[in-house]
Design an enzyme around this catalytic site. Structure first.
Site, PDB file in Angstrom:
ATOM      1  N   GLY A 232       0.830  -1.086   0.141  1.00 43.13           N
ATOM      2  CA  GLY A 232      -0.099   0.022  -0.037  1.00 43.13           C
ATOM      3  C   GLY A 232       0.739   1.106   0.085  1.00 43.13           C
ATOM      4  O   GLY A 232       1.697   1.465  -0.855  1.00 43.13           O
TER       5      GLY A 232
ATOM      6  N   LYS B   5      -6.828   8.656  14.926  1.00 41.54           N
ATOM      7  CA  LYS B   5      -6.459   9.039  13.656  1.00 41.54           C
ATOM      8  C   LYS B   5      -6.141  10.642  14.100  1.00 41.54           C
ATOM      9  O   LYS B   5      -4.817  11.079  13.670  1.00 41.54           O
ATOM     10  CB  LYS B   5      -7.125   9.331  12.342  1.00 41.54           C
TER      11      LYS B   5
ATOM     12  N   TYR C  39     -12.434   5.699  15.715  1.00 44.43           N
ATOM     13  CA  TYR C  39     -11.345   5.661  14.532  1.00 44.43           C
ATOM     14  C   TYR C  39     -11.154   7.159  14.336  1.00 44.43           C
ATOM     15  O   TYR C  39      -9.868   7.589  14.443  1.00 44.43           O
ATOM     16  CB  TYR C  39     -12.138   5.497  13.304  1.00 44.43           C
TER      17      TYR C  39
END
Length: 430
Positions: free
Chosen positions: A21, A172, A168
């Site tokens: 990735g 982040k 989430y």
């Protein structure tokens, strides 16, 4: 694309999650300059669903012109981080750049997020970034032009970016707070910046989240590799910045962004945490409550209204926008759409014409209408009735509705993507 300049030749980059990735793309870009790459990632044995290992990535890096040091590192394990850093310093003589790329994701609401998922996201995204930075910093401070680059977003406090995936978002933003704090703490010594994509990026994780076909709405990892290269070749005085890939590359003179697209010309999905303009041309629908919607759903067959004396009126009363949408959907359901979709969709609509509606593309013949579906739903979608009409008439992209918090999805995400494909066929009829 941004050309290589050779500025990273001989530099040592410690990159977490570099076996595939975005991390691997950044590694390969630096390798073309002749950089040393420490591949700090978990995958040593082939994964059944995800491509690549630290060893296959190492082979690609060396083929591109760099030197590679594959290290088995789970950033949840502090000792593994320490061991890899020590091995990197022993092998290459130091560390010049740290890229905190490793990340975990679960796009679930508070009640749907298991504790082990919360722990995973906090451990990988926040704690892992913090500990890897802490471990590398003594060595970074010895470099001539040291950088830390976190793959994390600008901290947008719009509540819509919290309400659908609170854990989430916290994790982040924790990575982003590391940028905010460490950039100031080590100003003049180590540059610390964040990089985030303007659009969705096609990775194995995106395939798992979005299902087949999602790649057409994404850009290649190359755009982040180019943006990262641009940041990492700047002087260490460039610090404390939250960089968006496309914005930076435009400033650097890049004009052709089709080269980064998986499907040039296809609409792109905006990434999380960036406020984007939505279609504001459609007006709010008027005047129908749930009870009225229920009455009108019974008329989906198109029968005429009775006049005062029981006679049939010459013209039918127009259906409300939501009811009309489901009437068209019902007419568009075919055996082929049922065979290829095999999913039941439940819609919980709020506001005017609020209530429960469904599309059954699993049972024989298929059906659509008001109320609970005849069998258990595979996907439950929640949104306002006005946004539902805009979505089904092509005025609001489903992916944009989801990313901006207008649409909440519970259940099978791959089936939700299948429904989006059906929408493109319906738009001409609505």
């Amino acid at each position: 694309m941004l050309p290589n300049t050779g500025k990273l030749a001989g530099c040592t980059l410690f990159i977490t999650g570099a076996s595939r990735g975005i991390g691997k793309a950044i590694a390969l870009k630096a390798a073309k300059d002749g950089a040393n790459i420490v591949i700090a990632a978990k995958t040593a044995e082939p994964h059944p669903k995800l491509p690549g290992t630290i060893y296959t990535a190492a082979a690609e890096i060396e083929a591109a012109g760099g030197k590679a040091l594959p290290c088995i590192v789970n950033v949840r394990e502090e000792q593994q981080i320490i061991n890899a850093v020590e091995k990197a310093v022993k092998t290459f003589g130091g560390i010049d750049i740290l890229v905190n790329n490793a990340s975990a994701i679960s796009l679930t609401g508070t009640l749907e997020t298991e504790t082990k998922k919360v722990n995973l996201m906090m451990d990988v995204n926040v704690r892992g970034t913090y500990l890897t930075s802490k471990t590398c910093l003594p060595h970074l401070r010895k470099s001539r032009n040291p950088h830390i680059l976190n793959l994390s977003p600008p901290m947008n406090l719009n509540p819509m970016w919290f309400k659908n995936h609170c854990a989430y978002t916290i994790s982040k933003y924790g990575m982003s707070m590391c940028v905010l704090g460490m950039a100031e703490e080590f100003r003049g010594e180590v540059a610390v910046n964040a990089l985030w994509p303007k659009t969705a990026i096609h990775t194995a994780a995106m395939d798992m989240l979005g299902g087949s076909g999602i790649e057409k709405q994404c850009r290649k990892t190359d755009i982040l590799a180019d943006a990262a290269y641009c940041i990492l070749t700047k002087p260490k005085t460039f610090t404390g910045n939250f960089v968006i890939d496309e914005v930076l590359l435009r400033e650097e003179g890049v004009k052709d962004f089709d080269v980064y697209a998986i499907a040039p010309g296809h609409p792109l999905m905006p990434d999380f945490f960036l406020d984007v303009e939505t279609d504001m041309t459609a007006r709010k629908q008027e005047g129908y409550g749930a009870s009225q919607a229920l009455k009108e759903e019974k008329k989906l067959s198109g029968s005429q209204h009775e006049g005062p004396a029981g006679a049939k009126a010459d013209t039918a009363k127009p259906l409300s926008p939501v009811a009309e949408t489901f009437r068209v959907i019902q007419g568009a359901v075919t055996e082929e759409s049922v065979r290829t979709t095999q999913g039941v969709f439940q819609f919980e609509l709020s506001g005017d014409e609020g209530g429960t509606w469904y599309i059954d593309l699993k049972s024989q013949g298929g059906s659509a209408g008001f109320g609970k579906p005849p069998v258990a739903a595979d996907v439950v979608m929640s949104m306002s009735s006005a946004d539902f009409v805009k979505m089904f008439t092509g005025k609001l992209k489903p992916t944009l509705a989801f990313m901006s918090g207008k649409l909440r999805i519970k259940g099978n995400m791959a089936l939700a993507i299948k429904l989006e494909k059906m929408l493109t066929q319906l738009n001409s009829k609505l």
